[in-house]
Scaffold this active site. Structure first.
Site, PDB file in Angstrom:
ATOM      1  CG  PHE A 389      -1.621  -1.328   1.444  1.00 10.66           C
ATOM      2  CD1 PHE A 389      -2.283  -1.993   0.422  1.00 10.66           C
ATOM      3  CD2 PHE A 389      -1.539  -1.943   2.682  1.00 10.66           C
ATOM      4  CE1 PHE A 389      -2.870  -3.235   0.640  1.00 10.66           C
ATOM      5  CE2 PHE A 389      -2.122  -3.176   2.913  1.00 10.66           C
ATOM      6  CZ  PHE A 389      -2.782  -3.833   1.886  1.00 10.66           C
ATOM      7  CB  CYS A 390       2.316   3.513  -1.574  1.00 14.27           C
ATOM      8  SG  CYS A 390       2.342   3.076  -3.328  1.00 14.27           S
TER       9      CYS A 390
END
Length: 471
Positions: A389-390
């Site tokens: 998710f970055c």
């Protein structure tokens, strides 16, 4: 004829006429695009698509799309033309700036700069930092707020396990710095991984007590809760339109004007320059604007700014109290459903009782996260997110893996059934029907209990259904 009379849009409508102004908490109060889209199932047939990836990009509100469509025939270049459409577009663009400032509770003298996204906003602020500025950022941040500070002295703070520990950690770090130099704290309002709310007001007080400023990454907070710059006492706030129920391509940086007014323009070009003249030696002298235009060179994204303003009005008129109450009910439904499946572990920094927005990440014993997400999509028509998710350092901390372990923002390289270094994330908001959440809870239970009904394989780094083989 006035622009308002010429282009009648939802943004000008009486609040009593706003879709979702009445109704129960079981209804989606703000209709979104795509709510009637059907997708094929690998097992046969079709189903209404359940978009449960709001934390990445929320679907655009129907009224936002309608407003944009109503404006489109009157499209014109802003700040440049004497023609009617240019004047109308300029007025609409600057009114959008005022609408956003009101939505954010900006103070007198604050600037609202339109950007491309939260990432762009924070990179703009990073480019405007004074010389020798020190930046403090928790390892729990999204990469958009973790990585832009490349030209500054950066102190990365360990992930706290309670809101109080977050404040104490920041207090200690700030106490050890040179109190006479400029400093900036960057913090999220709501985690894009766990959905947990951060103690923004307390962190702002700690920053200011030590002579530092603070910027709030509100990408995940603004779509779910009201954000008031003055009340939270933050110096800047950044967010993206595509998470606020507007289309892609526009964002906002709002807050104190002083650092922005003296910084070199983020982009050099038309619009940012007030006056350009040749020197006797053949060079060029430039006088830059000292307003938001200084950092908005080029032809601005008028439609993007207008769409954000339309979304701000829609959320305000729908009422955050009502939106929050409904979302909390959906959060309880998801968490209760996941708690009934022993193989599921929900990821959390602050514990089960921490307040949160509609973002929940989890892992499933015996399942590769990409495999699980692929099965939700192919067999149930549910769109979720899998990966890191970055927010790689945060997810690895929550998973208890080595910080040096490999992994990607997207899918892992592991094949179905192999160990995964990633998680699954479900996220929802004002446009989510109850049925989508109920289908998700049922699907998780069935996949864990009965297994997938189809075979899957890894293709180009993603887990996908085998086109010929049922389980």
């Amino acid at each position: 004829m006035s622009a308002r009379a010429t282009t009648t849009t939802h943004a000008d409508a009486d609040p009593a006429c706003v879709p979702g102004a009445a109704g129960s908490l079981t209804e989606s109060p703000l209709p979104v695009l795509g709510r009637d889209v059907t997708v094929p199932l690998v097992t046969g047939g079709e189903v209404d698509y359940a978009a449960l990836d709001y934390a990445a990009s929320a679907p655009a509100l129907q009224r936002v799309w309608d407003d944009v469509a109503a404006y489109a025939p009157y499209y014109g270049s802003v700040h440049r033309g004497a023609g009617y459409l240019s004047q109308l577009s300029t007025d609409l663009f600057e009114n959008a700036r005022r609408t956003v400032a009101e939505f954010l509770g900006c103070r007198d003298g604050d600037e609202v700069v339109f950007t491309r996204s939260t990432t762009d906003s924070l990179n703009l602020l990073a480019a405007a930092l004074p010389a020798d500025c020190e930046v403090f950022v928790f390892e729990t941040e999204h990469h958009a707020s973790l990585l832009p500070w490349r030209d500054a002295r950066v102190t990365y703070l360990d992930a706290p396990r309670t809101p109080g520990e977050a404040v104490d950690t920041l207090e200690r770090a700030l106490a050890d710095r040179d109190p006479y130099g400029p400093a900036l704290v960057c913090v999220t309002g709501a985690s894009n991984v766990t959905g947990e709310l951060w103690p923004v007001r307390e962190l702002a007080a700690a920053a200011h007590a030590h002579g530092a400023r603070i910027v709030l990454d509100a990408a995940q907070l603004a779509p779910h809760h009201p954000v008031d710059v003055a009340d939270l006492d933050v110096d800047w706030v950044a967010f993206s339109g595509h998470k606020l129920y507007a289309p892609f391509g526009a964002g906002v940086l709002a807050g104190r004007a002083d650092w922005l007014r003296v910084a070199e323009p983020y982009l050099a070009g038309g619009g940012a320059s007030r006056k350009v003249s040749r020197r006797a030696d053949g060079g060029v002298d430039v006088e830059w604007h000292d307003s938001a235009a200084r950092h908005e060179a080029g032809s601005p994204n008028v439609i993007g700014a207008y769409a954000i303003a339309s979304a701000c009005k829609a959320l305000t008129e729908a009422g955050f109290d009502r939106l929050v109450a409904r979302e909390e009910r959906l959060i309880d439904l998801v968490r209760a459903g996941l708690a009934e499946v022993p193989a599921v572990r929900v990821l959390s920094l602050f514990g089960d009782d921490a307040p949160r927005v509609g973002v929940i990440s989890f892992v499933v014993d015996g399942w590769n996260s990409s495999h699980f997400a692929a099965a939700l999509s192919a067999e149930y028509g549910i769109g979720v997110r899998d990966g890191l998710f970055c927010a790689h350092p945060l997810v690895r901390t929550l998973l208890g893996t080595d910080p040096q372990d490999p992994g990607e923002c997207g899918a892992p390289e592991a094949a179905p059934g192999e160990r995964s270094l990633n998680a699954v994330r479900v996220s929802f908001g004002a446009g989510t029907p109850d049925e989508h959440v109920e289908r998700f809870v049922r699907a998780v239970r069935e996949l864990v209990t009965d297994g997938a009904r189809w075979r899957y394989r890894t293709e180009d780094g993603r887990c996908v259904p085998d086109p010929t083989t049922a389980a």
